[in-house]
Design an enzyme around this catalytic site. Structure first.
Site, PDB file in Angstrom:
ATOM      1  N   GLU A  32       0.919  -1.090   0.152  1.00 17.00           N
ATOM      2  CA  GLU A  32      -0.099  -0.077  -0.053  1.00 17.00           C
ATOM      3  C   GLU A  32       0.867   1.263  -0.087  1.00 17.00           C
ATOM      4  OE1 GLU A  32      -3.579   1.842   3.040  1.00 17.00           O
ATOM      5  OE2 GLU A  32      -2.121   0.088   3.601  1.00 17.00           O
ATOM      6  N   LYS A  35      -9.328   2.550  -2.270  1.00 12.32           N
ATOM      7  CA  LYS A  35      -9.818   1.873  -1.095  1.00 12.32           C
ATOM      8  C   LYS A  35     -11.204   2.084  -0.370  1.00 12.32           C
ATOM      9  CE  LYS A  35      -7.380   1.281   3.664  1.00 12.32           C
ATOM     10  NZ  LYS A  35      -6.165   1.409   4.195  1.00 12.32           N
ATOM     11  N   CYS A  83      -5.418  -3.275   2.664  1.00 15.40           N
ATOM     12  CA  CYS A  83      -5.237  -3.172   4.009  1.00 15.40           C
ATOM     13  C   CYS A  83      -6.500  -3.273   4.746  1.00 15.40           C
ATOM     14  CB  CYS A  83      -4.506  -1.965   4.476  1.00 15.40           C
ATOM     15  SG  CYS A  83      -3.723  -1.948   6.114  1.00 15.40           S
ATOM     16  N   VAL A 137      -0.442  -2.411  10.905  1.00 12.32           N
ATOM     17  CA  VAL A 137       0.089  -2.053  12.237  1.00 12.32           C
ATOM     18  C   VAL A 137      -0.222  -2.759  13.315  1.00 12.32           C
ATOM     19  CG1 VAL A 137       0.560   0.527  10.986  1.00 12.32           C
ATOM     20  CG2 VAL A 137      -1.432  -0.262  12.021  1.00 12.32           C
TER      21      VAL A 137
END
Length: 313
Positions: free
Chosen positions: A68, A138, A170, A197
């Site tokens: 990404e 996205k 993501c 993350v």
């Protein structure tokens, strides 16, 4: 090609699913490569050139997937920064990827901050040897992305020489309806540029198998919809944010064919994928991962087909 998402993942009938299967290109064996990189924030030329080098290094791949926002980095602090790095769908990255795809006969999926007039999107370019085939924006933004990027509204479904390709980015993985919709549209493989993350700073040691939650999400989607998933994550620390790595390629059983990669460093994963396996939706004589769904029951619990209004900034 691109297909508009329905108002609910269950809106299509079994006849629609069969029609999608009938129009899908043949699914073949394909060599899929995911590249885990550590892009340098703001170094667009450097990051772009590195992706081109890697495509050339993997010229025998049918598809190569990059993370990404691989050209820019992720942790923006202002819209001015986004504007300085964003590109149109016919910009320099699209041209560079189109050229190298034509030279190597390779398809590319990678994340780019996209500019469209005054709007900016967290996008993935799908590039073939013929040029840009689709741009996926996205749909499910995460955290500060709501400040910089507009949400996408289209479902990316692209026909390739090796099968039907879907794209997610993501946080899209945390919304199972998207994968269901793609599976019902006949997708064999979902490419996922991602920047995973940690959920909290201290939760990694307690995760099953030590895998990041993103890997578990991708595994569940692959298994429950019987599709291949190719997730290319980034690694490294950027402006105080450490990314999780663990890029992975999964088969329709949710079994890793390559990876998960280590949590740190740059890694290239490769897997030979027999994509026709994704067309086998029957689990038993009675159970089919798509035909056994009962969307009328699921929809009784929906408060609003367009969502509850959360995260619509």
């Amino acid at each position: 090609m691109t297909a508009e998402p329905s108002s609910g993942a269950g809106a299509k009938t079994d006849a629609d699913v069969k029609a999608a299967d009938a129009t899908a290109p043949p699914a073949t064996d394909a060599r899929i490569v995911t590249v885990q990189l550590t892009p340098e924030f703001g170094a667009v030329d450097r990051n772009r050139n590195r992706t081109v080098e890697l495509v050339r290094e993997h010229a025998d791949a049918d598809l190569i997937v990059f993370p990404e926002l691989v050209t820019s980095g992720y942790v923006f602090e202002s819209k001015t920064e986004v504007a300085s790095m964003a590109e149109p769908r016919d910009g320099e990255t699209a041209r560079a990827w189109s050229d190298v795809a034509a030279d190597t006969d390779t398809w590319i999926v990678g994340g780019v901050p996209e500019a469209d007039g005054d709007a900016y999107y967290n996008s993935a370019f799908v590039v073939s040897p013929s040029g840009v085939e689709a741009v996926y924006r996205k749909v499910h933004r995460w955290n500060a992305e709501h400040r910089w990027f507009d949400p996408g509204t289209d479902l990316a479904v692209v026909d390739t020489p090796f099968g039907r390709l879907g794209v997610q980015i993501c946080n899209d993985l945390w919304f199972p309806e998207l994968t269901i919709a793609q599976a019902r549209a006949g997708v064999d493989l979902v490419a996922v540029p991602t920047n995973w993350v940690p959920g909290t700073p201290d939760d990694a040691p307690t995760r099953p198998g030590g895998w990041t939650v993103g890997v578990h999400q991708a595994l569940a989607h692959a298994n429950s919809n019987r599709v291949f998933m190719a997730c290319a994550d980034r690694a490294g620390t950027e402006r105080g944010v450490t990314f999780e790595g663990q890029s992975v390629i999964l088969d329709p059983d949710g079994v890793p064919l390559a990876g998960p990669a280590p949590t740190t460093g740059e890694h290239e994963l490769s897997a030979e994928c027999r994509l026709e396996r994704a067309r086998e939706k029957n689990l038993t004589a009675y159970d089919d991962v798509l035909a056994s769904r009962r969307p009328a029951i699921y929809e009784t619990g929906q408060r609003d087909e367009q969502g509850t209004g959360a995260n619509t900034e």
